[in-house]
Design an enzyme around this catalytic site. Structure first.
Site, PDB file in Angstrom:
ATOM      1  N   GLU A  67       0.817  -1.218   0.000  1.00 47.44           N
ATOM      2  CA  GLU A  67       0.000   0.000   0.000  1.00 47.44           C
ATOM      3  C   GLU A  67       0.850   1.267   0.000  1.00 47.44           C
ATOM      4  OE1 GLU A  67      -3.413   0.287   2.485  1.00 47.44           O
ATOM      5  OE2 GLU A  67      -4.086  -1.755   2.078  1.00 47.44           O
ATOM      6  N   HIS A  70      -1.913  -1.537  10.648  1.00 43.77           N
ATOM      7  CA  HIS A  70      -1.409  -2.910  10.666  1.00 43.77           C
ATOM      8  C   HIS A  70      -0.223  -3.001  11.621  1.00 43.77           C
ATOM      9  CE1 HIS A  70      -3.284  -4.884   6.979  1.00 43.77           C
ATOM     10  NE2 HIS A  70      -3.727  -3.644   6.922  1.00 43.77           N
TER      11      HIS A  70
END
Length: 723
Positions: free
Chosen positions: A425, A707
């Site tokens: 990402e 995350h």
């Protein structure tokens, strides 16, 4: 095997790309700011609620119409730029390979010469390599806000700094020979005042480490709370005698009550102390048992004055010099090139001594100084004193669960001496540039800007975003390949998600054969319920990986070269499914897990008890309890904390989109673990073996992404003996 160092093959196309993007960028930026002003993060909502004058709300109300007007004015230029930009993407290279020449500090230590990090002859005993995977959520700012994150460019710079600082800090490993004493009180090592150059970062096993001794703390550190010779703190210890006591009546080496003798290594004649030795505080005594002679001795401690060779071949539990057989290995990075970092890199001393699996690593701050001689290590491997250089060891210990053969931990820092980093990402172009610049201060080799834009081949839909993949390595990259998944659906189809394959050169054998490793970085389809899509992508991943290994191992026509020796084959990335959810049963049983091994997995639908979820609940990212790496680490070590801040597999009694904060229903496992590091031992040499040394869940990116990162240290042994 040509690596693409520029986006285009010709300067003309590169110029046209820059021109077209300069026309498109104002419209893109204004649209991003307009959407961002309409979506507030929980932190911004809190700040607005605490603003008595509603100044922040007023700024949004004024800026939004202004952004809209400017956006409309920039549309004609953006349309012209788009007409030029879109066709160019068909001939754009699928990735950008960059190399940064190692600095002088790395070159002096031989850690990153022209061949890479410690690249050279492959030693018979093998090496260990450290891998890390992290989803950093560097979307355009307006899209990142849907994950409760903002300010993408700032986060990109900070992510790079934290990764670099975590990987380049000193590595302190403590080995204990005693079978009964399995931990060391953190207070014994809570403060070390040291200065040193980098030692080997590739050998992590005890039999190849240099042992060192802690010296007395300087003015910036806390005093040692335990005796370095025996942990009991007895008053008759020769290191800390009772005030007013002189002589050596209680000396463990000569109990005859005589005065200090020249033969006693604890208080030798004419040299009573050393600045580095915890036994004497000025002037080094060549016979001191705390120096290199005893510290480097083998398991038998043949040089120990208490039980020398032929007297007591094994360590004695009564010996005051090494009561538990402790060895400390320290490897340190090159000095920092820029100002000291802020945030989670402030000095930390203290903490919860009872934490379940606190990080065993230490947090370091470097004050390099203007002179070149401020940092050094003495010839006998004792740490030499340097003012203003401190290491603060965070209390904690690593754990092994049951019959587990490797250590596992929840760490507040990235592993020291990190070799390979896979990121997902990294979509925003400006963020890619900022992140790459930071990573190049530690990693010489980087693959970035991976993927396609526009229309290209299997990517039938128009791609507004690239793959978001990035790979950084301390070892030379020999070959790379990118493939785009053709079956994306919904909003995921707007990004060129795929797989990045790389072949790295990690050494050369005695027979002049290259020793190589294979890395795969990927990010699978994210939409829940599309298990069949992810399984198709896993099929393609295995197929493409096999094809890449085959084509990259073929020698050029007409050339005869020795076959490469494969050291490892590792898959890293965000697979967007976990091993506990009933909705992910199809992916859990995929053939990927027969070809590759998951260190955290017991079987389909069952993780190991210590395995931790990696997906954080976005609604709690800015809570004080998890706002720093250390606080997030403590929360993750607590079962109730995990239930509060991790995303768990959805249950029938809860809507999938609802927040988990405060819910009391039973939860399965330790959260959704969707970030993976897998390894395969297929294709290795017959006698070569892979062994995991440690596995870590990392909280150092707290507040910067939703995350947890994961890391694994893998030892590759050849089955040969050292000549």
């Amino acid at each position: 095997m040509v690596l693409h160092t520029t986006p285009y093959s010709s300067a003309c196309m590169h110029f046209l790309d820059g021109l077209s993007w300069s026309l498109v960028f104002p419209c893109y930026w204004l649209l991003d700011r307009l959407l961002a002003s309409c979506v507030a993060t929980s932190l911004e909502k809190r700040q607005r609620s605490q603003d008595p004058c509603s100044f922040l709300t007023l700024c949004v109300l004024i800026s939004a119409p202004l952004y809209l007007l400017l956006l409309l004015a920039s549309l004609p230029f953006a349309l012209l730029g788009f007409v030029i930009w879109a066709p160019l993407q068909a001939v754009r290279q699928p990735y950008l390979y960059t190399y940064r020449r190692p600095d002088k500090h790395q070159a002096e230590q031989g850690q990153a010469g022209p061949g890479g990090a410690g690249l050279g002859e492959w030693r018979p005993q093998g090496r260990s390599f450290c891998f890390c995977s992290a989803n950093v959520c560097l979307l355009p700012d307006s899209l990142a806000r849907f994950n409760n994150l903002s300010d993408t460019h700032r986060r990109a710079r900070e992510v790079g700094k934290r990764i670099r600082n975590g990987a380049s800090r000193p590595q302190i490993k403590i080995y204990i020979d005693s079978p009964t004493n399995t931990s060391i009180s953190a207070a014994s090592f809570s403060s070390l005042a040291t200065g040193f150059r980098r030692t080997s970062s590739l050998d992590q096993r005890p039999d190849q480490t240099h042992t060192t001794n802690n010296g007395p703390a300087d003015a910036e550190t806390e005093p040692l709370t335990e005796c370095p010779i025996h942990p009991s703190g007895a008053t008759d210890c020769p290191v800390h005698p009772v005030a007013g006591d002189q002589g050596s009546a209680e000396c463990p080496l000569h109990h005859d009550g005589a005065d200090t003798t020249a033969d006693c290594p604890l208080h030798s004649a004419g040299s009573n102390s050393s600045s580095d030795c915890p036994v004497h505080t000025s002037g080094e005594a060549p016979g001191c048992p705390m120096h290199s002679t005893v510290a480097q001795s083998g398991p038998g401690h043949h040089d120990c004055p208490m039980h020398g060779e032929g007297t007591q071949p094994k360590p004695s539990t009564d010996c005051p010099l090494h009561t538990s057989g402790v060895q400390i290995s320290i490897s340190a990075p090159e000095p920092e090139e820029e100002e000291a970092e802020t945030g989670n890199h402030r000095d930390q001393a203290g903490g919860d001594n009872g934490s379940m699996t606190a990080s065993r690593e230490s947090l370091a701050r470097y004050h390099g100084g203007d002179g070149g001689g401020g940092i050094g290590i003495s010839s006998n491997n004792t740490l030499s004193h340097v003012p203003r250089t401190s290491i603060f060891k965070r209390p904690g210990r690593k754990r092994r669960h049951g019959d587990e053969t490797f250590d596992h931990e929840i760490s507040a820092f990235f592993p020291a001496n990190l070799d390979f980093l896979a990121l997902q990402e990294v979509f925003d172009h400006g963020s890619t540039t900022r992140l790459r610049r930071q990573l190049h201060r530690y990693f010489p080799y980087v693959l970035s800007d991976v993927g396609r834009y526009g229309w290209k081949g299997c990517c039938s839909r128009f791609k507004f975003l690239n793959s978001g993949l990035m790979l950084a390595s301390r070892y030379p990259i020999l070959d790379a390949r990118y493939e785009c998944y053709p079956n994306g659906r919904g909003e995921d189809a707007l990004a060129a998600k795929g797989a990045l394959f790389a072949k790295v050169h990690v050494g050369t054998s005695h027979q002049e054969q290259r020793v190589v490793g294979y890395l795969t970085c990927t990010h699978l389809h994210a939409i829940e319920g599309d298990a069949s899509v992810r399984c198709e992508q896993l099929d393609l991943l295995l197929q493409w990986g096999a094809e890449f290994r085959q084509t990259s191992s073929q020698s050029p026509e007409g050339e005869k070269v020795l076959e490469d020796l494969v050291a490892f084959d590792v898959v890293l990335g965000d697979l967007n499914f976990d091993n506990c959810s009933s909705e992910d049963k199809l992916e859990q049983q995929h053939a990927l897990f027969t070809q590759y091994k998951d260190p955290c997995r017991l079987g389909p639908g069952e993780d190991k008890p210590w395995a931790l979820g990696t997906l954080l609940d976005p609604s709690g990212l800015y809570d004080d309890d998890v706002s720093s790496p250390e606080s997030l680490q403590k929360v993750m070590e607590n079962e109730e904390g995990r239930k509060e801040y991790l995303v768990f597999p959805p249950s029938k009694s809860q809507c999938p989109g609802s927040s988990q904060k405060g819910r009391k229903i039973p939860l399965k496992g330790n959260g959704r673990r969707i970030d993976y590091i897998l390894y395969s031992d297929e294709g290795l040499q017959p006698d070569w073996k892979l062994e995991i040394e440690e596995f870590s869940f990392i909280s150092q990116l707290a507040g910067l992404t939703d995350h947890l990162s994961v890391a694994m240290r893998l030892a590759v042994s050849t089955g040969e003996e050292e000549p």
